[in-house]
Design a protein around this motif. Structure first.
Motif, PDB file in Angstrom:
ATOM      1  N   SER A 204       0.831  -1.211   0.000  1.00 36.18           N
ATOM      2  CA  SER A 204       0.000   0.000   0.000  1.00 36.18           C
ATOM      3  C   SER A 204       0.861   1.256   0.000  1.00 36.18           C
ATOM      4  O   SER A 204       0.528   2.242  -0.652  1.00 36.18           O
ATOM      5  CB  SER A 204      -0.941   0.003   1.211  1.00 36.18           C
ATOM      6  N   LEU A 205       1.993   1.223   0.707  1.00 39.05           N
ATOM      7  CA  LEU A 205       2.873   2.392   0.729  1.00 39.05           C
ATOM      8  C   LEU A 205       3.576   2.573  -0.612  1.00 39.05           C
ATOM      9  O   LEU A 205       3.776   3.710  -1.070  1.00 39.05           O
ATOM     10  CB  LEU A 205       3.905   2.261   1.849  1.00 39.05           C
ATOM     11  N   VAL A 206       3.925   1.470  -1.263  1.00 33.79           N
ATOM     12  CA  VAL A 206       4.474   1.556  -2.626  1.00 33.79           C
ATOM     13  C   VAL A 206       3.491   2.281  -3.532  1.00 33.79           C
ATOM     14  O   VAL A 206       3.851   3.204  -4.275  1.00 33.79           O
ATOM     15  CB  VAL A 206       4.760   0.145  -3.190  1.00 33.79           C
ATOM     16  N   MET A 207       2.221   1.886  -3.467  1.00 34.38           N
ATOM     17  CA  MET A 207       1.209   2.469  -4.345  1.00 34.38           C
ATOM     18  C   MET A 207       0.922   3.925  -3.975  1.00 34.38           C
ATOM     19  O   MET A 207       0.685   4.761  -4.853  1.00 34.38           O
ATOM     20  CB  MET A 207      -0.056   1.612  -4.309  1.00 34.38           C
ATOM     21  N   LEU A 208       0.943   4.235  -2.688  1.00 35.37           N
ATOM     22  CA  LEU A 208       0.729   5.620  -2.263  1.00 35.37           C
ATOM     23  C   LEU A 208       1.812   6.536  -2.823  1.00 35.37           C
ATOM     24  O   LEU A 208       1.526   7.640  -3.307  1.00 35.37           O
ATOM     25  CB  LEU A 208       0.722   5.704  -0.733  1.00 35.37           C
ATOM     26  N   ILE A 209       3.063   6.079  -2.770  1.00 31.50           N
ATOM     27  CA  ILE A 209       4.154   6.905  -3.293  1.00 31.50           C
ATOM     28  C   ILE A 209       4.070   6.993  -4.811  1.00 31.50           C
ATOM     29  O   ILE A 209       4.279   8.063  -5.401  1.00 31.50           O
ATOM     30  CB  ILE A 209       5.519   6.336  -2.859  1.00 31.50           C
ATOM     31  N   ASN A 210       3.743   5.873  -5.466  1.00 31.66           N
ATOM     32  CA  ASN A 210       3.663   5.875  -6.926  1.00 31.66           C
ATOM     33  C   ASN A 210       2.512   6.730  -7.455  1.00 31.66           C
ATOM     34  O   ASN A 210       2.500   7.090  -8.634  1.00 31.66           O
ATOM     35  CB  ASN A 210       3.525   4.442  -7.452  1.00 31.66           C
ATOM     36  N   LYS A 211       1.542   7.038  -6.609  1.00 26.32           N
ATOM     37  CA  LYS A 211       0.443   7.917  -7.027  1.00 26.32           C
ATOM     38  C   LYS A 211       0.888   9.366  -7.163  1.00 26.32           C
ATOM     39  O   LYS A 211       0.207  10.170  -7.787  1.00 26.32           O
ATOM     40  CB  LYS A 211      -0.713   7.837  -6.023  1.00 26.32           C
ATOM     41  N   ILE A 212       2.017   9.720  -6.543  1.00 23.64           N
ATOM     42  CA  ILE A 212       2.470  11.116  -6.547  1.00 23.64           C
ATOM     43  C   ILE A 212       3.127  11.433  -7.884  1.00 23.64           C
ATOM     44  O   ILE A 212       4.231  10.977  -8.167  1.00 23.64           O
ATOM     45  CB  ILE A 212       3.469  11.378  -5.398  1.00 23.64           C
ATOM     46  N   LEU A 218       1.075  15.436  -4.295  1.00 30.32           N
ATOM     47  CA  LEU A 218       1.910  15.568  -3.100  1.00 30.32           C
ATOM     48  C   LEU A 218       1.098  16.160  -1.954  1.00 30.32           C
ATOM     49  O   LEU A 218       1.206  15.719  -0.803  1.00 30.32           O
ATOM     50  CB  LEU A 218       3.125  16.439  -3.399  1.00 30.32           C
ATOM     51  N   ALA A 219       0.267  17.134  -2.261  1.00 31.61           N
ATOM     52  CA  ALA A 219      -0.578  17.750  -1.228  1.00 31.61           C
ATOM     53  C   ALA A 219      -1.533  16.723  -0.631  1.00 31.61           C
ATOM     54  O   ALA A 219      -1.779  16.700   0.581  1.00 31.61           O
ATOM     55  CB  ALA A 219      -1.355  18.929  -1.822  1.00 31.61           C
ATOM     56  N   GLU A 220      -2.075  15.835  -1.475  1.00 35.87           N
ATOM     57  CA  GLU A 220      -2.972  14.785  -0.992  1.00 35.87           C
ATOM     58  C   GLU A 220      -2.213  13.793  -0.110  1.00 35.87           C
ATOM     59  O   GLU A 220      -2.739  13.318   0.905  1.00 35.87           O
ATOM     60  CB  GLU A 220      -3.626  14.061  -2.174  1.00 35.87           C
ATOM     61  N   PHE A 221      -0.981  13.480  -0.511  1.00 34.55           N
ATOM     62  CA  PHE A 221      -0.176  12.544   0.279  1.00 34.55           C
ATOM     63  C   PHE A 221       0.078  13.092   1.680  1.00 34.55           C
ATOM     64  O   PHE A 221       0.105  12.351   2.658  1.00 34.55           O
ATOM     65  CB  PHE A 221       1.151  12.275  -0.432  1.00 34.55           C
ATOM     66  N   ARG A 222       0.247  14.405   1.784  1.00 34.73           N
ATOM     67  CA  ARG A 222       0.556  15.026   3.076  1.00 34.73           C
ATOM     68  C   ARG A 222      -0.612  14.930   4.051  1.00 34.73           C
ATOM     69  O   ARG A 222      -0.442  15.122   5.257  1.00 34.73           O
ATOM     70  CB  ARG A 222       0.950  16.494   2.875  1.00 34.73           C
ATOM     71  N   LYS A 223      -1.811  14.629   3.540  1.00 36.16           N
ATOM     72  CA  LYS A 223      -2.984  14.488   4.409  1.00 36.16           C
ATOM     73  C   LYS A 223      -3.023  13.135   5.117  1.00 36.16           C
ATOM     74  O   LYS A 223      -3.791  12.949   6.058  1.00 36.16           O
ATOM     75  CB  LYS A 223      -4.265  14.674   3.586  1.00 36.16           C
ATOM     76  N   ILE A 224      -2.220  12.190   4.630  1.00 34.65           N
ATOM     77  CA  ILE A 224      -2.185  10.866   5.242  1.00 34.65           C
ATOM     78  C   ILE A 224      -1.531  10.966   6.611  1.00 34.65           C
ATOM     79  O   ILE A 224      -0.605  11.756   6.822  1.00 34.65           O
ATOM     80  CB  ILE A 224      -1.395   9.883   4.354  1.00 34.65           C
ATOM     81  N   SER A 225      -1.999  10.158   7.524  1.00 35.51           N
ATOM     82  CA  SER A 225      -1.414  10.150   8.860  1.00 35.51           C
ATOM     83  C   SER A 225       0.062   9.797   8.794  1.00 35.51           C
ATOM     84  O   SER A 225       0.444   8.760   8.249  1.00 35.51           O
ATOM     85  CB  SER A 225      -2.150   9.132   9.749  1.00 35.51           C
TER      86      SER A 225
END
Length: 359
Positions: A204-212, A218-225
């Motif tokens: 899941s973290l691989v996919m979260l980073i690959n979405k950026i 990047l702004a959306e990623f920063r909303k993750i805990s």
């Protein structure tokens, strides 16, 4: 967002990634059997693969790539062992994953998958015939199941046909003569960041980073805990942490973070975890990314204008050809009419001459 405590920070060490600015293609990710098993269990929704564990997976990509050449170097083929409840192997399944670090749609992917399938089945037949002569000629002989999967990281919706028949002419009229299969597309963007966070596995973290892929991502990623991300990273095996670092380095280069700052960020992550990434996100050159986005849009607009001009020129040329064709037709009709009139006049002269001779 909670900041990582400053007193936990250790001295940063320089990070020198082996791959530098080259993208981490998905073979780098999927050659890790732990990530692969998570991907198959939690993201494909295929019941047959719902209990697959890392020890059930064997990478056989190299074996088949020799038959297909360098064009297929980024693709992976896994042999997956399906086990009975007592742990014994019940059957073998091949999983094809055509996964180059795709950021755009490949409309010929079904044909690429077919080439793999044919090579796998042919090699399987040869192997079985060596074990038992002519076994493939027996009525009960069966070829192994192959499950084709495409891992897609692009932002656009995947619009390529999911069936081989979509690439074959006369598919509707001659359907019964056309071989066919469906492949599955797993797109990082079919999941929201919240959905991926809830899965809470390393994949899941691989996919979260690959979405950026942009400043907005990047702004959306920063909303993750931060705690969730740091917890996944902190509990990952060292070989998966190295994969994360390579992906993050590629991301920093895409966002045009200066090399010295990028190395500092990566060194901090190596020293204290992903919390350091959150602390230093402001160093990422978001304005540069936005400028890049604007430039790309301007280039796209200019290219579109050029295409429009070219289309207009083609239309004008087509109109000129039509006019020329009409003029040729008119000229031919006039020439034909004049020839008929001349022939008629000739006959009248001949008749007149004959009448004079009679008199």
């Amino acid at each position: 967002m909670k900041k990582t405590s400053q007193n936990k920070r250790r001295k940063n060490t320089s990070y020198h990634p082996e791959m530098h600015v080259r993208d981490v293609n998905s073979r780098e990710i999927f050659k890790n059997e732990r990530l692969t098993s998570q991907f198959l269990r939690n993201y494909t929704n295929i019941p047959l693969l719902s209990n697959v564990m890392p020890e059930d997976i064997e990478d056989v990509s190299k074996k088949y790539r020799a038959f297909l050449g360098v064009e297929y170097e980024s693709d992976t083929i896994k042999k997956v062992y399906i086990r009975k409840p007592d742990g014994t192997i019940e059957r073998e399944v091949f999983v094809l994953s055509l996964i180059e670090h795709k950021s755009d749609i490949d409309y010929d992917v079904a044909m690429q998958l077919l080439r793999y399938m044919c090579v796998i089945w042919q090699e399987y037949k040869v192997t079985q015939n060596k074990i038992k002569k002519s076994s493939s000629h027996n009525k009960d002989f069966r070829y192994p199941l192959i499950i084709p999967i495409v891992y897609y990281e692009g932002k656009r919706k995947w619009t390529a046909g999911l069936n081989l028949r979509d690439r074959i002419e006369f598919a509707d009229e001659m359907e019964k003569y056309i071989p066919d299969f469906t492949y599955q597309v797993v797109s990082v963007n079919q999941y929201t960041n919240e959905e991926l966070s809830r899965k809470h596995d390393e994949m899941s973290l691989v996919m979260l980073i690959n979405k950026i892929q942009s400043a907005e991502d990047l702004a959306e990623f920063r909303k993750i805990s931060e705690e969730i991300v740091d917890n996944i990273y902190g509990n990952a095996p060292e070989e998966i942490k190295e994969i994360y670092k390579k992906i993050l380095w590629s991301l920093l280069m895409k966002l045009q973070v200066p090399g010295d700052e990028a190395q500092e960020i990566m060194g901090g992550i190596g020293g204290q975890g992903m919390g350091y990434l959150f602390e230093n996100m402001d160093k990422m050159d978001i304005q540069a990314e936005r400028r890049n986005t604007k430039r790309e849009k301007e280039r796209a607009d200019a290219a579109e204008q050029q295409r429009d001009i070219a289309e207009q020129q083609r239309d004008a040329a087509e109109q000129q050809r039509d006019i020329a064709e009409q003029q040729r037709d008119i000229a031919e009709q006039r020439a034909e009419q004049m020839a008929k009139e001349m022939e008629l006049m000739k006959k009248k002269v001949e008749e007149f001459e004959k009448s004079k001779e009679v008199h």
